[in-house]
Design a protein around this motif. Structure first.
Motif, PDB file in Angstrom:
ATOM      1  N   ARG A 163       0.829  -1.277   0.056  1.00 44.41           N
ATOM      2  CA  ARG A 163      -0.094   0.357   0.411  1.00 44.41           C
ATOM      3  C   ARG A 163       0.811   1.477   0.081  1.00 44.41           C
ATOM      4  O   ARG A 163       1.507   1.839   1.068  1.00 44.41           O
ATOM      5  CB  ARG A 163      -0.880  -0.287   1.500  1.00 44.41           C
ATOM      6  CG  ARG A 163      -1.479  -1.437   1.202  1.00 44.41           C
ATOM      7  CD  ARG A 163      -3.422  -1.643   2.557  1.00 44.41           C
ATOM      8  NE  ARG A 163      -4.083   0.026   2.216  1.00 44.41           N
ATOM      9  CZ  ARG A 163      -4.040   0.549   3.083  1.00 44.41           C
ATOM     10  NH1 ARG A 163      -4.264   0.439   4.577  1.00 44.41           N
ATOM     11  NH2 ARG A 163      -4.803   1.482   2.832  1.00 44.41           N
ATOM     12  N   PRO A 164       1.454   1.234  -1.044  1.00 45.18           N
ATOM     13  CA  PRO A 164       2.150   3.085  -0.961  1.00 45.18           C
ATOM     14  C   PRO A 164       1.531   3.976  -0.817  1.00 45.18           C
ATOM     15  O   PRO A 164       1.992   5.096  -0.247  1.00 45.18           O
ATOM     16  CB  PRO A 164       2.977   2.259  -2.789  1.00 45.18           C
ATOM     17  CG  PRO A 164       2.194   1.760  -3.325  1.00 45.18           C
ATOM     18  CD  PRO A 164       1.841   0.855  -2.700  1.00 45.18           C
ATOM     19  N   GLY A 165       0.827   4.560  -1.736  1.00 42.32           N
ATOM     20  CA  GLY A 165      -0.160   5.777  -1.403  1.00 42.32           C
ATOM     21  C   GLY A 165      -0.119   5.950   0.285  1.00 42.32           C
ATOM     22  O   GLY A 165      -0.192   6.690   0.746  1.00 42.32           O
ATOM     23  N   ALA A 166      -0.331   4.614   1.050  1.00 35.48           N
ATOM     24  CA  ALA A 166      -1.088   4.666   3.095  1.00 35.48           C
ATOM     25  C   ALA A 166       0.138   4.877   2.561  1.00 35.48           C
ATOM     26  O   ALA A 166       0.077   5.975   4.377  1.00 35.48           O
ATOM     27  CB  ALA A 166      -1.958   3.866   3.527  1.00 35.48           C
ATOM     28  N   ALA A 167       0.954   4.255   2.468  1.00 39.79           N
ATOM     29  CA  ALA A 167       2.669   4.569   3.073  1.00 39.79           C
ATOM     30  C   ALA A 167       3.210   5.842   3.102  1.00 39.79           C
ATOM     31  O   ALA A 167       4.019   6.521   3.786  1.00 39.79           O
ATOM     32  CB  ALA A 167       3.363   3.779   2.268  1.00 39.79           C
ATOM     33  N   ARG A 168       2.786   6.379   1.783  1.00 34.17           N
ATOM     34  CA  ARG A 168       3.200   7.941   1.740  1.00 34.17           C
ATOM     35  C   ARG A 168       2.905   9.171   2.576  1.00 34.17           C
ATOM     36  O   ARG A 168       3.377  10.045   3.070  1.00 34.17           O
ATOM     37  CB  ARG A 168       3.089   8.778   0.272  1.00 34.17           C
ATOM     38  CG  ARG A 168       3.252  10.266   0.182  1.00 34.17           C
ATOM     39  CD  ARG A 168       3.085  10.738  -1.492  1.00 34.17           C
ATOM     40  NE  ARG A 168       2.008  10.362  -2.039  1.00 34.17           N
ATOM     41  CZ  ARG A 168       1.885  11.017  -2.716  1.00 34.17           C
ATOM     42  NH1 ARG A 168       2.940  11.544  -4.086  1.00 34.17           N
ATOM     43  NH2 ARG A 168       1.029  10.827  -3.346  1.00 34.17           N
ATOM     44  N   GLN A 169       1.457   8.523   2.822  1.00 32.84           N
ATOM     45  CA  GLN A 169       0.593   9.713   3.719  1.00 32.84           C
ATOM     46  C   GLN A 169       1.192   9.597   5.214  1.00 32.84           C
ATOM     47  O   GLN A 169       1.326  10.414   6.022  1.00 32.84           O
ATOM     48  CB  GLN A 169      -0.893   9.222   3.824  1.00 32.84           C
ATOM     49  CG  GLN A 169      -1.739   9.304   2.712  1.00 32.84           C
ATOM     50  CD  GLN A 169      -3.168   9.280   2.521  1.00 32.84           C
ATOM     51  OE1 GLN A 169      -3.484   7.511   3.295  1.00 32.84           O
ATOM     52  NE2 GLN A 169      -3.842   9.389   2.419  1.00 32.84           N
ATOM     53  N   MET A 170       2.094   8.107   5.732  1.00 34.16           N
ATOM     54  CA  MET A 170       2.587   8.155   7.051  1.00 34.16           C
ATOM     55  C   MET A 170       3.278   8.321   6.684  1.00 34.16           C
ATOM     56  O   MET A 170       4.757   9.071   8.426  1.00 34.16           O
ATOM     57  CB  MET A 170       2.397   6.611   7.351  1.00 34.16           C
ATOM     58  CG  MET A 170       0.855   5.784   7.342  1.00 34.16           C
ATOM     59  SD  MET A 170       0.226   6.559   8.783  1.00 34.16           S
ATOM     60  CE  MET A 170      -0.713   7.699   8.496  1.00 34.16           C
ATOM     61  N   TYR A 171       4.312   8.481   6.112  1.00 32.66           N
ATOM     62  CA  TYR A 171       5.990   9.056   6.295  1.00 32.66           C
ATOM     63  C   TYR A 171       5.862  10.318   6.139  1.00 32.66           C
ATOM     64  O   TYR A 171       6.419  10.967   6.318  1.00 32.66           O
ATOM     65  CB  TYR A 171       6.625   8.403   4.704  1.00 32.66           C
ATOM     66  CG  TYR A 171       7.555   9.469   4.033  1.00 32.66           C
ATOM     67  CD1 TYR A 171       8.634   9.842   5.283  1.00 32.66           C
ATOM     68  CD2 TYR A 171       7.749   9.519   2.937  1.00 32.66           C
ATOM     69  CE1 TYR A 171       9.796   9.846   4.685  1.00 32.66           C
ATOM     70  CE2 TYR A 171       8.728  10.582   2.591  1.00 32.66           C
ATOM     71  CZ  TYR A 171       9.829  11.070   3.433  1.00 32.66           C
ATOM     72  OH  TYR A 171      11.213  11.405   2.724  1.00 32.66           O
ATOM     73  N   LEU A 172       4.610  11.335   5.030  1.00 27.74           N
ATOM     74  CA  LEU A 172       4.484  12.582   6.103  1.00 27.74           C
ATOM     75  C   LEU A 172       4.177  13.295   6.871  1.00 27.74           C
ATOM     76  O   LEU A 172       4.804  14.494   7.102  1.00 27.74           O
ATOM     77  CB  LEU A 172       3.468  13.047   4.370  1.00 27.74           C
ATOM     78  CG  LEU A 172       3.579  13.662   2.418  1.00 27.74           C
ATOM     79  CD1 LEU A 172       2.811  13.159   1.459  1.00 27.74           C
ATOM     80  CD2 LEU A 172       5.547  13.947   2.587  1.00 27.74           C
ATOM     81  N   ALA A 173       2.869  12.526   7.395  1.00 29.45           N
ATOM     82  CA  ALA A 173       2.779  12.610   8.169  1.00 29.45           C
ATOM     83  C   ALA A 173       4.281  12.781  10.182  1.00 29.45           C
ATOM     84  O   ALA A 173       3.957  13.483  10.335  1.00 29.45           O
ATOM     85  CB  ALA A 173       1.106  11.858   9.019  1.00 29.45           C
ATOM     86  N   ALA A 174       4.420  11.380   9.155  1.00 28.37           N
ATOM     87  CA  ALA A 174       5.699  11.698  10.009  1.00 28.37           C
ATOM     88  C   ALA A 174       6.592  12.571  10.343  1.00 28.37           C
ATOM     89  O   ALA A 174       6.930  13.228  11.390  1.00 28.37           O
ATOM     90  CB  ALA A 174       6.388  10.358  10.870  1.00 28.37           C
ATOM     91  N   LYS A 175       7.273  12.928   8.906  1.00 30.48           N
ATOM     92  CA  LYS A 175       8.375  14.135   8.601  1.00 30.48           C
ATOM     93  C   LYS A 175       6.974  15.044   9.464  1.00 30.48           C
ATOM     94  O   LYS A 175       7.887  16.335  10.150  1.00 30.48           O
ATOM     95  CB  LYS A 175       8.314  14.074   7.449  1.00 30.48           C
ATOM     96  CG  LYS A 175       9.346  13.412   6.973  1.00 30.48           C
ATOM     97  CD  LYS A 175       9.247  13.057   5.129  1.00 30.48           C
ATOM     98  CE  LYS A 175       9.685  14.696   4.992  1.00 30.48           C
ATOM     99  NZ  LYS A 175      11.485  14.804   4.895  1.00 30.48           N
TER     100      LYS A 175
END
Length: 144
Positions: free
Chosen positions: A72-84
């Protein structure tokens, strides 16, 4: 066979919550969902505002890798941006003996490809090297 330094010391084990230390072990073993669960256990408890923000960023970074594990790369991107975003709000270099600049540099090397296209489902996932969490020597709760 070369030896690898442990990710934390006895001093860290004594000073920091067991959930934090156990989460580090799980994360470094690639057990991202389990690391999320144990950090969330601590996050949901009575912790101060900065620790809550730090744990949420760590949880979100772990969940990003879990999403990649399950395709689920789209969800991974959302979590990555939220963590940053959470790490930026924390606004310190070291928290709970984790060098946040070094950790985020590893995170960026592993996940910045998610930002290279409008929809990360459009490209094949490259080979990535997830961060390895290793605490700095001594007890460094937070920079001022």
């Amino acid at each position: 066979m070369p030896t690898v330094a442990p990710p934390y010391t006895e001093e860290h084990i004594i000073a920091y919550p067991i959930e934090y230390i156990a989460g580090i072990d799980l994360y470094n073993a690639g057990e991202y969902h389990a690391a999320h669960d144990i950090w969330e256990e601590r996050w949901m408890g009575p912790v101060d505002r900065n620790e809550k923000l730090f744990l949420q960023a760590m949880i979100q970074s772990a969940v990003a890798f879990h999403h990649l594990q399950i395709g689920r790369p789209g969800a991974a991107r959302q979590m990555y941006l939220a963590a940053k975003e959470k790490f930026a709000r924390l606004n310190c270099r070291i928290f709970m003996s984790l060098d946040l600049e070094a950790y985020q540099a590893q995170l960026d090397r592993a996940l910045s490809w998610l930002l290279s296209v409008p929809d990360p489902r459009e490209i094949a996932q490259p080979t990535i090297d997830p961060p390895v969490i290793s605490l700095v020597p001594g007890l460094n709760n937070q920079d001022d």
